[in-house]
Design an enzyme around this catalytic site. Structure first.
Site, PDB file in Angstrom:
ATOM      1  N   TRP A   1       0.834  -1.215   0.000  1.00 52.71           N
ATOM      2  CA  TRP A   1       0.000   0.000   0.000  1.00 52.71           C
ATOM      3  C   TRP A   1       0.854   1.244   0.000  1.00 52.71           C
ATOM      4  CZ3 TRP A   1      -4.175  -1.538  -1.902  1.00 52.71           C
ATOM      5  CH2 TRP A   1      -4.757  -2.750  -1.523  1.00 52.71           C
TER       6      TRP A   1
ATOM      7  N   ASP B   1      -1.987   6.226   6.515  1.00 48.23           N
ATOM      8  CA  ASP B   1      -2.970   5.254   6.027  1.00 48.23           C
ATOM      9  C   ASP B   1      -3.243   4.287   7.176  1.00 48.23           C
ATOM     10  OD1 ASP B   1      -4.434   3.269   4.852  1.00 48.23           O
ATOM     11  OD2 ASP B   1      -3.007   2.848   3.235  1.00 48.23           O
TER      12      ASP B   1
ATOM     13  N   LYS C   1     -12.173  -2.414   6.451  1.00 50.34           N
ATOM     14  CA  LYS C   1     -11.328  -3.275   7.261  1.00 50.34           C
ATOM     15  C   LYS C   1     -11.867  -3.316   8.691  1.00 50.34           C
ATOM     16  CE  LYS C   1      -8.852  -3.598   3.580  1.00 50.34           C
ATOM     17  NZ  LYS C   1      -7.782  -2.750   3.165  1.00 50.34           N
TER      18      LYS C   1
END
Ligand SMILES: *Cc1c(COP(=O)(O)O)cnc(C)c1O
Length: 361
Positions: free
Chosen positions: A103, A172, A196
């Site tokens: 990511w 993030d 998530k």
């Protein structure tokens, strides 16, 4: 009702059962509206109350005051990779990134595409992103320092966040947001895809320090400006109403049923200890992350062979333990144990792992 499984999916992931039941109970008539929440206008009092409740609960859970705005943005965490440099980079100042996996690599790429002066000040790529870098010193001239608090695919997590002094942190937090308390003050921006740990897919929560909004340049598209979302309470256009609603229910569960982030962190510690103690005591299962870097959200491990891994995932699924296959880019196995996956599910997994080892080991 059909039988529900123990859900170890990485995202979209498990939601608390009580949240699903609450959704079910008010699906046909949302708070006396005579409509479901899927059908009400986003310009209605009903939806106003929903989004404001989600924002207020976020403020209380994280202990953030008026210095921050809480926004809901579509396009996934992946769009944030692009919006962050577009809005927060500054002329003549580099943007700094720490690369801890898939990511972060994507976030770096999006800043580079825009021609920003990107510095990768630390990386764990040399050992397959199996650890969190420790030896680095943040620069004081950066516009921001971006990092990924939990690496969903590699199974690593920052135990303590980097200290960049006056440089705002940009994080993030998609896969560990609301899993533990933290001090928001060093952050200029925090973002988390809902699917998530705080809801279903379709929206990203962005928490932005208000002074950062002044950086948004005039000449970028309206829908890519944080100011557009901040000025209109995330309703310049139609938000993902149902996602915001489910996020508000998950946050209510977190506040009222769990009792807040300290409590949640305690439960997550307990879950992590159960599974990591088991893996540490086994010579059959092998964790893929360094011990001091491993994640309390995504537990990544290998078995002695790929054939055994396949059999493990298939047999587990037959026993009602779902989602244990590792990310397609790394293979192996992964148990995602987000907030909604309880101690009972982790104990059931460990019991299955012990039994599988006894039979196959
Ligand atoms: C899942 C994930 C993403 C990507 O989210 P999308 O909503 O699919 O764009 C980004 N960062 C982290 C840490 C993730 O876990």
């Amino acid at each position: 009702m059909g039988k529900r499984i123990h859900n170890f999916n990485a995202g979209p992931a498990a939601l608390p059962l009580s949240v699903l039941e609450e959704m079910q109970s008010e699906l046909l008539d949302f708070k006396g509206s005579g409509m479901s929440i899927l059908e009400v206008s986003h310009r209605s009092k009903w939806f106003d109350d929903v989004i404001n409740e989600a924002i207020e609960r976020t403020r209380r859970l994280l202990g953030i005051g008026d210095a921050f705005d809480v926004l809901f943005v579509q396009g996934g965490a992946s769009l944030q990779f692009c919006m962050i440099p577009m809005n927060l980079a500054m002329p003549d100042r580099p943007v700094d990134y720490i690369n801890t996996g898939t990511w972060a690599t994507k976030a770096i790429k999006e800043a580079q595409i825009q021609g920003k002066d990107v510095r990768v000040i630390a990386s764990s790529e040399d050992r397959g992103f199996s650890y969190i870098p420790k030896e680095f010193s943040p620069n004081q001239d950066a516009a921001y320092l971006h990092f990924t608090s939990n690496n969903t695919i590699k199974g690593t997590q920052w135990a303590r966040f980097p200290n960049a002094g006056e440089v705002p942190l940009v994080c993030d937090m998609s896969s560990d947001f609301m899993s533990r308390p933290f001090d928001v003050r060093p952050f200029g921006l925090i973002y988390a895809g809902a699917q998530k740990n705080i809801g279903p897919a379709g929206s990203v929560m962005v928490i932005i320090r208000k002074d950062m909004l002044a950086r948004t340049p005039g000449k970028i598209p309206t829908m890519l400006k944080y100011t557009t979302f901040a000025e209109k309470n995330s309703m310049y256009n139609t938000p993902s109403c149902v996602v915001v609603y489910i996020v508000s229910l998950v946050l209510k569960w977190l506040e009222e049923t769990i009792g807040g982030l300290e409590k949640m962190a305690g439960i997550n510690q307990e879950k992590g200890a159960i599974i990591y103690d088991f893996i540490d005591g086994s010579s059959f299962y092998r964790g893929t992350a360094d011990n001091d870097s491993r994640s309390l959200m995504n537990v990544t491990f290998r078995l002695p062979s790929e054939d055994l891994e396949k059999k493990f995932v298939a047999d587990a699924s037959k026993e009602g333990l779902g989602g244990l296959k590792g990310h397609r880019s790394v293979g192996g196995c992964r148990a995602s144990i987000y907030n909604a996956t309880g101690v009972g599910a982790v104990k059931a997994l460990v019991a299955f792992m012990a039994e599988f080892e006894r039979k196959q080991g």
